[in-house]
Design a protein around this motif. Structure first.
Motif, mmCIF file in Angstrom:
data_model
loop_
_atom_site.group_PDB
_atom_site.id
_atom_site.type_symbol
_atom_site.label_atom_id
_atom_site.label_comp_id
_atom_site.label_asym_id
_atom_site.label_seq_id
_atom_site.Cartn_x
_atom_site.Cartn_y
_atom_site.Cartn_z
ATOM 1 N N SER A 99 0.836 -1.200 0.000
ATOM 2 C CA SER A 99 0.000 0.000 0.000
ATOM 3 C C SER A 99 0.869 1.248 0.000
ATOM 4 O O SER A 99 1.784 1.362 0.822
ATOM 5 C CB SER A 99 -0.908 0.001 1.234
ATOM 6 O OG SER A 99 -1.677 1.166 1.276
ATOM 7 N N GLN A 100 0.597 2.144 -0.906
ATOM 8 C CA GLN A 100 1.296 3.425 -0.904
ATOM 9 C C GLN A 100 0.914 4.203 0.339
ATOM 10 O O GLN A 100 1.758 4.599 1.130
ATOM 11 C CB GLN A 100 0.925 4.188 -2.185
ATOM 12 C CG GLN A 100 1.661 5.496 -2.431
ATOM 13 C CD GLN A 100 1.243 6.654 -1.554
ATOM 14 O OE1 GLN A 100 2.093 7.296 -0.903
ATOM 15 N NE2 GLN A 100 -0.035 6.937 -1.492
ATOM 16 N N SER A 101 -0.383 4.413 0.506
ATOM 17 C CA SER A 101 -0.869 5.269 1.590
ATOM 18 C C SER A 101 -0.794 4.598 2.960
ATOM 19 O O SER A 101 -0.661 5.269 3.975
ATOM 20 C CB SER A 101 -2.331 5.637 1.330
ATOM 21 O OG SER A 101 -3.127 4.454 1.349
ATOM 22 N N THR A 133 -5.479 2.260 3.112
ATOM 23 C CA THR A 133 -6.563 1.679 2.322
ATOM 24 C C THR A 133 -7.376 0.726 3.214
ATOM 25 O O THR A 133 -6.836 -0.243 3.765
ATOM 26 C CB THR A 133 -5.969 0.955 1.093
ATOM 27 O OG1 THR A 133 -5.234 1.925 0.358
ATOM 28 C CG2 THR A 133 -7.048 0.350 0.223
ATOM 29 N N LYS A 147 -3.698 2.355 -15.611
ATOM 30 C CA LYS A 147 -3.201 3.733 -15.705
ATOM 31 C C LYS A 147 -3.945 4.470 -16.797
ATOM 32 O O LYS A 147 -4.398 5.598 -16.624
ATOM 33 C CB LYS A 147 -1.703 3.666 -16.007
ATOM 34 C CG LYS A 147 -0.842 4.674 -15.384
ATOM 35 C CD LYS A 147 -0.422 4.463 -13.960
ATOM 36 C CE LYS A 147 -1.545 4.277 -12.983
ATOM 37 N NZ LYS A 147 -1.180 3.840 -11.688
ATOM 38 N N GLU A 176 -7.799 5.021 -15.892
ATOM 39 C CA GLU A 176 -8.142 5.902 -14.766
ATOM 40 C C GLU A 176 -7.912 7.365 -15.088
ATOM 41 O O GLU A 176 -8.625 8.220 -14.579
ATOM 42 C CB GLU A 176 -7.463 5.481 -13.461
ATOM 43 C CG GLU A 176 -6.003 5.761 -13.324
ATOM 44 C CD GLU A 176 -5.443 5.362 -11.945
ATOM 45 O OE1 GLU A 176 -6.127 5.516 -10.934
ATOM 46 O OE2 GLU A 176 -4.293 4.890 -11.911
HETATM 47 O O1 M6R Z 1 -2.647 3.564 -1.102
HETATM 48 P P1 M6R Z 1 -2.779 2.216 -1.755
HETATM 49 O O2 M6R Z 1 -1.535 1.832 -2.461
HETATM 50 O O3 M6R Z 1 -3.237 1.153 -0.812
HETATM 51 O O4 M6R Z 1 -3.894 2.406 -2.847
HETATM 52 C C1 M6R Z 1 -4.353 1.318 -3.595
HETATM 53 C C2 M6R Z 1 -5.147 1.763 -4.794
HETATM 54 O O5 M6R Z 1 -6.264 2.510 -4.384
HETATM 55 C C3 M6R Z 1 -4.306 2.590 -5.762
HETATM 56 O O6 M6R Z 1 -3.187 1.898 -6.196
HETATM 57 C C4 M6R Z 1 -5.170 2.986 -6.992
HETATM 58 O O7 M6R Z 1 -5.479 1.857 -7.734
HETATM 59 C C5 M6R Z 1 -4.465 4.046 -7.828
HETATM 60 N N1 M6R Z 1 -5.420 5.018 -8.240
HETATM 61 C C6 M6R Z 1 -3.843 3.536 -9.055
HETATM 62 O O8 M6R Z 1 -3.194 4.516 -9.764
#
Ligand code: M6R
Length: 593
Positions: free
Chosen positions: A337-339, A342, A473, A476
């Motif tokens: 997860s980036q954030s 999630t 990509k 979206e």
């Molecule tokens: O923050 P996260 O990585 O957990 O987020 C997961 C997805 O919501 C995120 O990768 C989403 O698919 C992006 N909009 C893709 O560009």
């Protein structure tokens, strides 16, 4: 997703709240609002659309004398995007903002309607305000305790009670909230970005905790209303992103940052390669994530299986959290997860832990819930990612899987010449820079694609995993319908959608399987498709490609292909005049399920 921010102190609340809301903009929103509080009176201002509209409204009144307030950006879940549905919501004594979703709203509403309650909005939040007002007690903590027992779902609530002139209340469950501690002032927010300009001292509320905040004090209670002592964490945020730095969009800036952040992340872990987790004890890996992070997991699957012979299952977190999962005694669950916020990924993490599994998270945001709760965390060094469409975080997460699978292959003695692999890893940032320099050729391709109605991506094995991200990509940010298929699967139905000039982008980087993918390209070409092939230097004799990337070892190839697809999506979206950094309906941080 919704964002909340609150202030209590001596300063102009308006400035602080508006700035805070702007910092939370990245989460995605469709309306915004503020409630100011003074002398037992609450003044509410709301607007639909951008925060600038809220600012316009604020300029028309005199709101400079308020030192207490709560504010909100709304990403619609219950009810349309209207002024009535925008937060804050007010019922009697109570005014509140809410991030999250109350799931048992229908039954709560039905019960209240039996008592002839009427509602002015379609939101779940108004029901919460209604209940807090209904069960109001002299000790408001008891009211919160009573009402939260009735709620199912997720919430971070910021609450004003009219009779308590100098207090704000915050309560949370399954939605993040942080309290910022200042001198003669205190803050709360969905994340530290909204308030870190004023303080470096933070308290993160845990599940079902309640905070009673005045300008001089913060008291935290657990669900039994016992006061608890919370750790204060001092967090210096890295230097904030200095805007777009001359790039027309954050997404393009972030694509160009990739070689630098890749080098930083690889150096961090390659310097201590032997300290990377030892995965030899596991018989199986589950990778669980959402969206692009899940597609990172797909790459991870091929890397672990092909290079390190470890069975790997990838599952979308929103399914994983509810499905029956058969755990092996030696299963490692990896959350990506980036954030780190999630909602579904957090739930998947908790499920794995409840089932006694070891968890490892690959995360960008250090102060996030996933980072706090996972047994082990590998942080990528992407810095702040502003564009909703992830680019640099995706790439760094892929790099982490490349490192982990390399380490496992080495530990299992499947590869011996580790130094030659590590040399390849060291060279990858420079090669990535060269790939990004092909931007002009990619732009030319984008012109061909921008008018398309449908675009297909095909590839086999790891190339298919790359296709999944390329397709996401593109759709979206450019709003062109696109799908990714395993190249051999198209003829089992989807090939009927291929018409004259339908673009089919084929990724062909895997030498062993390349002839098969080429045959699949011929199949679609003979039905009129316009194929666009992307391959590697080593395969260019075989593949009549539009774009060629350097050939690197099997651990690293995706890192050189995906940026091409990011740039392709970006330029198609530019040609279509789309809102690239904030695509419609999307949120950067998906904090509801
Ligand atoms: O923050 P996260 O990585 O957990 O987020 C997961 C997805 O919501 C995120 O990768 C989403 O698919 C992006 N909009 C893709 O560009």
């Amino acid at each position: 997703m919704c964002g909340i921010v609150g202030y209590i102190g001596k300063k102009d609340a308006k400035e602080i709240l508006i700035k805070g809301l702007k910092k939370l903009e990245y989460r995605g929103y469709d309306s915004a609002g503020i409630a100011f509080f003074k002398n037992q009176k609450v003044e509410m201002i709301k607007s639909v659309g951008k925060i600038s509209k809220l600012e316009d409204k604020l300029q028309k009144g005199d709101f400079s004398n308020y030192n207490i307030g709560i504010a909100h950006t709304r990403w619609a879940t219950h009810g349309k995007v209207t002024l009535e549905n925008a937060h804050p919501h007010q019922v009697g004594e109570i005014t509140l903002v809410h991030n999250g979703i109350i799931e048992n709203i229908e039954s709560l509403k039905n019960d209240l309607e039996k008592e002839r309650a009427t509602f002015y909005s379609q939101t779940d939040t108004e029901i919460v305000a209604y209940l807090l007002n209904k069960y109001l007690e002299p000790d408001f903590l008891k009211t919160i305790q009573k009402v939260t027992k009735l709620l199912k779902g997720s919430y971070a609530l910021g609450i004003i009670v009219k009779s308590e002139d100098s207090t704000l209340y915050v309560v949370k469950k399954d939605s993040p909230v942080v309290i910022g501690l200042g001198e003669d002032e205190n803050f709360f927010a969905s994340d530290i970005s909204a308030i870190h300009e004023y303080t470096n001292d933070f308290m993160f509320l845990d599940e079902e905790e309640i905070a009673k905040i005045t300008k001089d004090s913060v008291e935290v209670y657990n669900k039994n209303l016992e006061m608890i002592s919370k750790k204060v964490q001092t967090i210096q945020l890295e230097q904030e992103s200095l805007g777009k730095q001359g790039f027309p969009h954050y997404m393009l800036k972030e694509i160009y940052e990739q070689p630098i952040v890749l080098e930083k992340t690889l150096n961090k872990y390659m310097d201590k390669f032997s300290e990377l987790p030892d995965l030899t004890t596991y018989q199986e890996i589950h990778i669980v994530a959402c969206g692009s992070a899940m597609y990172v997991g797909m790459i991870g699957k091929y890397l672990f299986e092909e290079n390190a012979s470890l069975k790997t299952i990838v599952t979308v977190a929103s399914e994983y959290r509810y499905e029956k999962t058969i755990y092996n005694n030696e299963t490692l669950v990896i959350l990506v997860s980036q954030s780190g916020e999630t909602a579904d990924t957090i739930a998947a993490l908790r499920k794995a832990k409840e089932n006694g599994q070891t968890t490892l998270a690959i995360v960008n945001v250090k102060s996030s819930t996933i980072a706090k709760e996972a047994d082990q965390v590998l942080f990528i060094e992407a810095g702040e990612e502003v564009a909703v469409a992830t680019t640099k975080a995706y790439t760094l997460q892929v790099a982490m899987f490349a490192l982990l699978s390399l380490k496992l292959a080495y530990d299992k003695k499947l590869i011996m010449d580790i130094d030659s692999y590590l040399k390849d890893f060291k060279e990858i940032p420079n090669l990535l820079k060269k790939v990004i320099e092909q931007e002009d050729d990619i732009k030319t391709l984008a012109i061909e694609l921008a008018k398309s109605k449908d675009i297909f991506f095909i590839g086999r094995k790891i190339d298919y995993a790359i296709c999944l991200e390329g397709s996401l990509k593109l759709k979206e940010i450019s709003y062109i319908h696109s799908e990714a298929y395993q190249a051999g699967e198209l003829k089992h139905g989807t090939i009927s959608l291929i018409e004259k000039d339908t673009p089919v982008i084929a990724i062909i980087t895997d030498r062993e399987i390349a002839p098969k993918s080429i045959s699949n390209v011929e199949e679609v070409e003979s039905r009129g498709a316009k194929s666009i092939m992307i391959t590697t230097e080593k395969l260019k004799e075989l593949v009549d490609a539009s774009l060629v990337v350097p050939s690197v070892c099997q651990f690293l190839q995706p890192l050189l292909v995906v940026p091409i697809l990011q740039l392709l999506a970006y330029h198609v979206a530019v040609l279509k005049n789309c809102d690239i950094d904030k695509p419609r309906n999307l949120a950067k941080s998906v904090t509801v399920e």
